[in-house]
Design an enzyme around this catalytic site. Structure first.
Site, PDB file in Angstrom:
ATOM      1  N   TYR A  23       0.930  32.310  18.323  1.00  0.00           N
ATOM      2  CA  TYR A  23      -0.305  32.604  17.587  1.00  0.00           C
ATOM      3  C   TYR A  23      -0.920  31.321  17.019  1.00  0.00           C
ATOM      4  O   TYR A  23      -2.134  31.158  16.971  1.00  0.00           O
ATOM      5  CB  TYR A  23      -0.055  33.604  16.449  1.00  0.00           C
ATOM      6  N   GLU A 121       6.139  36.205  25.962  1.00  0.00           N
ATOM      7  CA  GLU A 121       7.371  35.912  26.702  1.00  0.00           C
ATOM      8  C   GLU A 121       7.333  36.576  28.064  1.00  0.00           C
ATOM      9  O   GLU A 121       6.873  37.717  28.175  1.00  0.00           O
ATOM     10  CB  GLU A 121       8.569  36.566  26.013  1.00  0.00           C
TER      11      GLU A 121
END
Length: 696
Positions: A23, A121
């Site tokens: 982020y 991921e």
DNA sequence: ACGGCTCTTACG
DNA sequence: TCGTAAGAG
């Protein structure tokens, strides 16, 4: 609970790629001045400066941690830049991160099977690519090796001092290495390239682990961050796991890990080696026991699934402590916000990915004071998902009310269902699941319906289910409209139409009934759906015109049902039956049930219902051997509007007898509700770790 | 009565 | 099947 999978091959090349403080990177890309600065992303939450959800590595040096509050972070790192998560509709809006995640996935999926494991991921199965490289272009023949790959870490190589790169370079290009090691080396090259591409194309850095299975790859990706990669050669596994604190292992970070420590005195994964598989199974059940036994040995057969997109979308918000929602209208208001976000994301998914979600679920957290079972959990509820923001809102509210009624109990609900007495909602969320790609092409659509009918002709409804779910069925049921054309052009308009349009004209063009009740087994998956011709086909919006009353109708019914148990049972029957009736209609048993026909709409002006006996060849008609069924089904799909209610007594036994046996059984079962099958409690096992610690 | 907000998987 | 729980990030 973890489950053991047999190891199919012990020479797979698996990578786990993990974005570094993702982020933060997204925000830094947006605002370049933040690069290199200690930075954290905070979630809107005016209380104590908000909660950190991502922390840059610069800030970590100061001891800033995730799950600190903004204020704390400022204390240990006064220079820190705190960036707020975007807010929309009064809640955190993670879309920019989701989109950035998609950019990355697109790149990472280039060299092999790719599984999006979370927003930041992925797992990659690079076996094929590595094998190919080993044949065509083995590392031992390489003249130069890139900076990125020589920076790799290889577990088991002592990387002391300055000659680390030399050693790594040597390991990667050894000609006398085992095949497994060579494959991993190839994997390291491929992953290094991929990571470089990610950097070039997105400006994001990531870290990676390369190993023979997902478990080890995941472990490795976290070992050298940020912007580095780590290889786990077979020979290093034993040592690696021997040292590893049990809680560090994926799946053992929670209660199971705690239980292992407490019950078995296990501190590291290596400590698990002392226990026989049987012993572990005795404690934790066969599946988990085997999983533990294998895990201790670095064995994990879990495959990398091909999945680039999420399987569900959700939108939720918490209302902690004093901010708990205490009235139905306030819940409705927030539900409305959440549903808007969800609906928006569903529309987006539809446009971008041509996928349709089939189930809407509502979750809530609630408390109630002054009641015997004040620890009861608010039950989650689900129903078929109808597209359109206001339909989603409508259904979500109904689900909530059903949940609240159950949560409070009949009495309390009647007394205080609507005012703020004794209950509060501390969390709300709506989610959409069972997301399925729209098969493209007429034939596949035909196949789709056909298969469903073929494989699950039985309406899968138990009386138990009916009673349970009755009030939860969609208030207004859509019917299937299949005009026989489906093109981008035809799909676009109703995707992007305005709310009013959407509400008056467009319902979800998919067969919820068909897929949900008739045939979950044979949903079109990659194998069965045909992605052939982009030829003309239409998924027309299923018209709807019976909607307005239905929501209210259901609400009424719920209210009615509160009056007596009998009322409740009656309601349930009706709801269940309406579901069945829909099926019958699509089966062309028009006279079986008396239905309240809604007025026809322009979409149903085409061939009339009576055509159904003859082949109604549509343009692009299926015209294959099985077309009769197809066509008939389609004509009904197209023309029939399911009834919302009907009179149970109108069922004609003779007609009933003509139905397929399985259907008959279902109907009989419904008419005479059968006792629940007795479910046997599973052999005690030792479910100790599920219990709160104090109960042990 | 919470770090928020998502998301996946397994079980009964 | 649905609903729950655990777990991860």
């Amino acid at each position: 609970m973890p489950v053991s999978r047999p190891e199919l091959s012990d020479s797979r090349v698996i990578a786990h790629v993990d974005m570094d403080c993702f982020y933060v990177q997204v925000e830094q890309r947006k605002q370049q001045s933040l690069r290199g600065q200690p930075t954290a992303v905070v979630q809107y939450n005016s209380w104590q400066g908000g909660g950190l959800i991502a922390v840059s590595y610069e800030a970590r040096k100061f001891g800033v941690k995730r799950s600190m509050r903004g204020d704390e972070a400022k204390k240990v790192c006064p220079e820190i830049h705190l960036v707020q998560v975007p807010v929309a509709r009064g809640k955190a809006d993670l879309n920019s991160y989701r989109n950035a995640g998609s950019e990355v996935v697109t790149i990472l999926s280039r060299r092999g099977r790719c599984e999006r494991a979370s927003i930041d991921e992925v797992y990659l199965d690079l076996t094929i690519a590595a094998e190919a490289m080993l044949v065509d272009n083995p590392p031992e023949c390489l003249e130069t090796i890139s900076e990125e790959v020589v920076k790799s870490h290889v577990l088991g190589l002592e990387e002391d001092g300055s000659n680390a790169r030399e050693k790594v370079g040597h390991w990667l290009t050894r000609s006398d290495a085992s095949r497994r090691d060579k494959l991993l080396a190839c994997g390291a090259f491929i992953v290094a390239e991929l990571r470089l591409q990610v950097l070039e194309e997105t400006e994001f850095t990531c870290s990676a682990g390369i190993a023979h299975n997902k478990m080890l790859a995941k472990l490795a990706s976290g070992m050298n961050k940020p912007a580095q990669q780590t290889v786990v050669p077979f020979s290093s596994i034993c040592k690696l796991l021997g040292m590893l604190p049990i809680k560090k292992m994926k799946q053992l970070g929670g209660k199971l890990g705690t239980s292992l420590q407490i019950d078995l005195g296990v501190k590291t994964v290596g400590d698990l080696l002392q226990f026989s598989e049987e012993k572990l199974q005795e404690y934790y059940g066969v599946n988990t026991g085997s999983w533990l036994w294998n895990t201790a040995r670095g064995i994990s057969g879990e495959e990398v699934k091909e999945r680039l997109l999420p399987n569900s979308h959700g939108s939720g918000k918490t209302f902690p402590g004093p901010r708990a929602l205490k009235t139905v209208p306030s819940v409705e208001k927030w539900l409305s916000e959440l549903c808007e976000e969800l609906s928006e994301r569903l529309q987006f998914d539809l446009e971008q990915n041509k996928r349709i979600a089939h189930t809407l679920t509502l979750h809530a957290h609630a408390y109630k004071s002054n009641d015997i079972d004040s620890f009861k959990k608010f039950p989650s509820k689900s129903c078929p998902l109808r597209y359109g923001t206001s339909k989603i809102k409508e259904d979500a509210l109904i689900l909530f009310q059903a949940g609240l009624r159950e949560y409070l109990g009949l009495y309390n609900f009647k007394i205080s269902g609507n005012q703020n007495s004794g209950w509060g909602i501390t969390g709300l969320s709506v989610s959409a699941s069972k997301i399925i790609a729209i098969p493209s092409g007429t034939r596949s659509i035909m196949n789709y319906f056909h298969n469903q009918q073929e494989t699950c002709p039985q309406v899968k409804l138990s009386s138990e289910k009916l009673i349970q779910d009755a009030p939860l069925l969609s208030p207004s049921e859509n019917c299937i409209e299949n005009g026989g054309h489906m093109t981008l052009q035809s799909i676009e308009p109703w995707i992007s139409c305005s709310e009013e349009d959407e509400e008056t004209k467009h319902s979800l063009p998919l067969d919820r009934q068909l897929d949900k009740e008739m045939c979950k087994e044979k949903l079109p998956d990659k194998e069965t759906s045909i992605c052939s011709s982009p030829d003309a086909e239409v998924y027309r919006g299923w018209e709807k015109d019976q909607t307005e009353s239905n929501g209210d109708y259901l609400t009424e019914k719920i209210r009615d049902s509160l009056e007596s148990e009998e009322g409740k049972r009656k309601l349930n029957k009706e709801k269940g039956m309406s579901t069945i009736s829909r099926y019958f209609q699509s089966q062309n048993s028009g006279d079986l049930l008396k239905v309240e026909h809604a007025s026809t709409s322009k979409l149903s002006e085409s061939p009339s219902l009576s055509d159904h006996q003859s082949e109604p060849p549509q343009e692009n008609s299926p015209a294959r051997g099985e077309s009769s069924v197809d066509a008939r089904l389609c004509s009904h799909i197209k023309l029939k509007r399911p009834a919302w209610s009907y009179d149970i007594d109108e069922i004609d036994q003779d007609v009933l007898n003509e139905l397929p046996k399985q259907i008959q059984e279902e109907v009989q079962a419904w008419l005479r509700p059968q006792k629940r099958p007795h479910t046997v409690k599973r052999d005690s096992g030792i479910a100790r770790y599920f219990l709160p610690a104090k109960n042990k």
